[in-house]
Structures are given as C-alpha cells and as structure tokens.
Design an enzyme around this catalytic site. Structure first.
Site, PDB file in Angstrom:
ATOM      1  CG  ASP A  68      -0.246  -0.142   2.370  1.00 27.73           C
ATOM      2  OD1 ASP A  68       1.026  -0.147   2.824  1.00 27.73           O
ATOM      3  OD2 ASP A  68      -0.876  -0.331   3.622  1.00 27.73           O
ATOM      4  CD  GLU A 144      -8.816   2.785   5.648  1.00 25.62           C
ATOM      5  OE1 GLU A 144      -8.587   1.935   6.384  1.00 25.62           O
ATOM      6  OE2 GLU A 144      -8.259   3.861   5.696  1.00 25.62           O
TER       7      GLU A 144
HETATM    8  C1  GLP Z   1      -0.914   1.382   8.242  1.00 23.05           C
HETATM    9  C2  GLP Z   1      -0.469   0.591   6.948  1.00 23.05           C
HETATM   10  C3  GLP Z   1      -0.695  -0.788   6.830  1.00 23.05           C
HETATM   11  C4  GLP Z   1       0.123  -1.224   8.413  1.00 23.05           C
HETATM   12  C5  GLP Z   1      -0.952  -0.953   9.447  1.00 23.05           C
HETATM   13  C6  GLP Z   1      -0.545  -1.076  10.779  1.00 23.05           C
HETATM   14  O1  GLP Z   1      -1.730   2.391   8.147  1.00 23.05           O
HETATM   15  N1  GLP Z   1      -1.304   1.175   5.986  1.00 23.05           N
HETATM   16  O2  GLP Z   1       0.071  -1.461   6.010  1.00 23.05           O
HETATM   17  O3  GLP Z   1       0.148  -2.570   8.335  1.00 23.05           O
HETATM   18  O4  GLP Z   1      -1.509   0.579   9.176  1.00 23.05           O
HETATM   19  O5  GLP Z   1       0.422  -0.238  11.144  1.00 23.05           O
HETATM   20  P1  GLP Z   1       1.366  -0.056  12.396  1.00 23.05           P
HETATM   21  O6  GLP Z   1       2.247  -1.521  12.175  1.00 23.05           O
HETATM   22  O7  GLP Z   1       2.233   1.054  12.594  1.00 23.05           O
HETATM   23  O8  GLP Z   1       0.608  -0.250  13.559  1.00 23.05           O
END
Ligand code: GLP
Length: 247
Positions: A68, A144
C-alpha cells in the site's frame, strides 16, 4: 486454515515471523514477497536482514511487491511506505531496483498503477507470501472498513481513523486522504499470509478479527478464510483472546 501463535514478547514474534520468510526464500529463491510497512514489522525486518546475512541467504532473485501507499506522498518522504521498506529491507539487503514493484503514488493516474500491479500479479500467478500489520480500525493494507473483498488493487478514500493514526509516520501534519492498496482478494490468494500485531492497543481489534465472524467492517477478519495463514501476536496483542497459550 488460520493458525494463531502467541509469543511472550514482540522480539520472539519478530524472530519467528522473519524465520518463515527466510525458510520460504531458502526453498524458493525467486519468491514473490509482499511485506507491509508500519511500526509493527520493524523488528521482524531487523531479524530478517540479520539472519539473511548470518546464514548467507540469497535474496537477489526475490521480487518485492508493494502492499500500500499514501496517494500523493513521494517515496522520498520518510512517512511513505516505500521509504520505510527501503530503509529497513531494500538497502540492508542491497535489493536491485528492477526487483522492486511498487505503486507510484505520485502518478497522474493512480488507477493505471492499480491495473499495472494487477497485471503483474496475474503474470506471477500469485504472491508467495504476504505479511501485514493490522490498523486500529481492522484494516490490512489500505483495505478500510466496508471494503469490497473481491476487489484487486484499488484506490480508496481513507477512513478517518487511518488519517489520524497515520500522522504518527510523519514529522509534520500531513494531508492523508487517499490510499492505494492491494485488495483482500489478492491477500486471500497469496500462498502464505502472516498477520503480525504487538502491543495492548491492538488487543481489541485482534479479538474482532480472529474470534468474531468474518465481516467487511473488519477487513482483517478475512484472514479466517485463508488456506494458509498465521496470526502472530505478542502477549499484549493477544490479551483479549479466549485462547491464550503463550510460547
Ligand atoms: C498502516 C498501513 C498498514 C499497516 C497498518 C498497521 O496504516 N497502511 O500497511 O500494516 O496501518 O500499522 P502499524 O504497524 O504502524 O500499527
């Protein structure tokens, strides 16, 4: 089938998750990998690059696919997913740019970026391994709440929680409105899926994702329908689960 593994610490979880990637690449040196950005996998990538060096694992033929990206954020921005992976994986493993297949979130037409990615994945037939984190709202990648799980790569309006939480990756307040992401359908079809989560803040959403029925409102819950999936948690992220056996 989905297996849940609970580890006493985030370090142990990271080591085991890295081990799964190393095992795959040792057997399939030209594997197609899709590894998430975000804070959670940082330790996993540290273990991965360390072990790869120590055991002399050849990553030179691995293909790296984007999960992403924030639309409109350039790869030079430290908050971009690309920048994170470059710093934590591509640079330490000296990945050749021709093996990196990322969304260009600065492209004039981001839908074309999705089409290009879908075509590449079709050509490879599937992703061999996808490793994701989970958002506070249950997203994986930028799928989402409410997303159509049959979609392949697509551009999506970011949920307000994602827009808020996402600020943690940036040094200054940043306008985050849209994301570009692989779809749940591509996640489900990957040869192996790993979802990692650490910390008590993820305990509630993890419970919803793995112990409640699959729902488009908790996109990560689709992992329950995956043929070969691992949910790897530290004790804190597993804190709200009924099953609570630690390794
Ligand atoms: C983000 C990314 C994801 C990620 C998730 C969790 O917004 N788009 O790819 O895996 O949210 O993020 P984190 O590991 O910083 O909690």
């Amino acid at each position: 089938m989905m297996q849940i593994d609970i580890f006493e610490s985030a370090e142990k979880m990271a080591y085991e998750a890295a081990g799964k990637i190393i095992d795959l690449v040792s057997h399939k040196p030209n594997a197609v990998l899709c590894l998430a950005g975000g804070e959670t996998p940082r330790l996993t990538y540290q273990c991965l690059t360390g072990e790869a060096k120590k055991r002399n694992i050849d990553f030179s033929s691995v293909q790296w696919v984007s999960l992403d990206e924030w639309v409109g954020i350039p790869p030079s921005n430290a908050g971009s997913c690309y920048h994170f992976l470059q710093q934590h994986l591509f640079n330490p493993l000296a990945v050749h740019p021709s093996n990196i297949h990322f969304f260009d979130a600065m492209a004039a037409n981001v839908s074309t970026e999705c089409e290009k990615m879908n075509a590449k994945i079709k050509q490879w037939q599937r992703l061999d391994l996808i490793l994701v984190g989970i958002g506070m709202n249950g997203h994986i990648g930028f799928n989402e709440p409410g997303v159509d799980a049959t979609l392949p790569a697509h551009v999506i309006e970011l949920d307000s929680i994602t827009q808020q939480v996402g600020q943690k990756y940036f040094t200054e307040n940043t306008h985050l409105q849209k994301g570009i992401t692989l779809g749940i359908s591509q996640f489900i079809q990957a040869g192996m899926a790993i979802l990692i989560a650490a910390g008590a803040s993820k305990a509630g959403i993890i419970k919803k994702a793995v112990e409640e029925p699959v729902s488009k409102w908790v996109p990560a819950s689709h992992i329950q329908a995956h043929a070969n999936a691992w949910v790897m948690l530290d004790a804190a992220a597993a804190g709200a689960l009924k099953i609570n056996e630690k390794r």
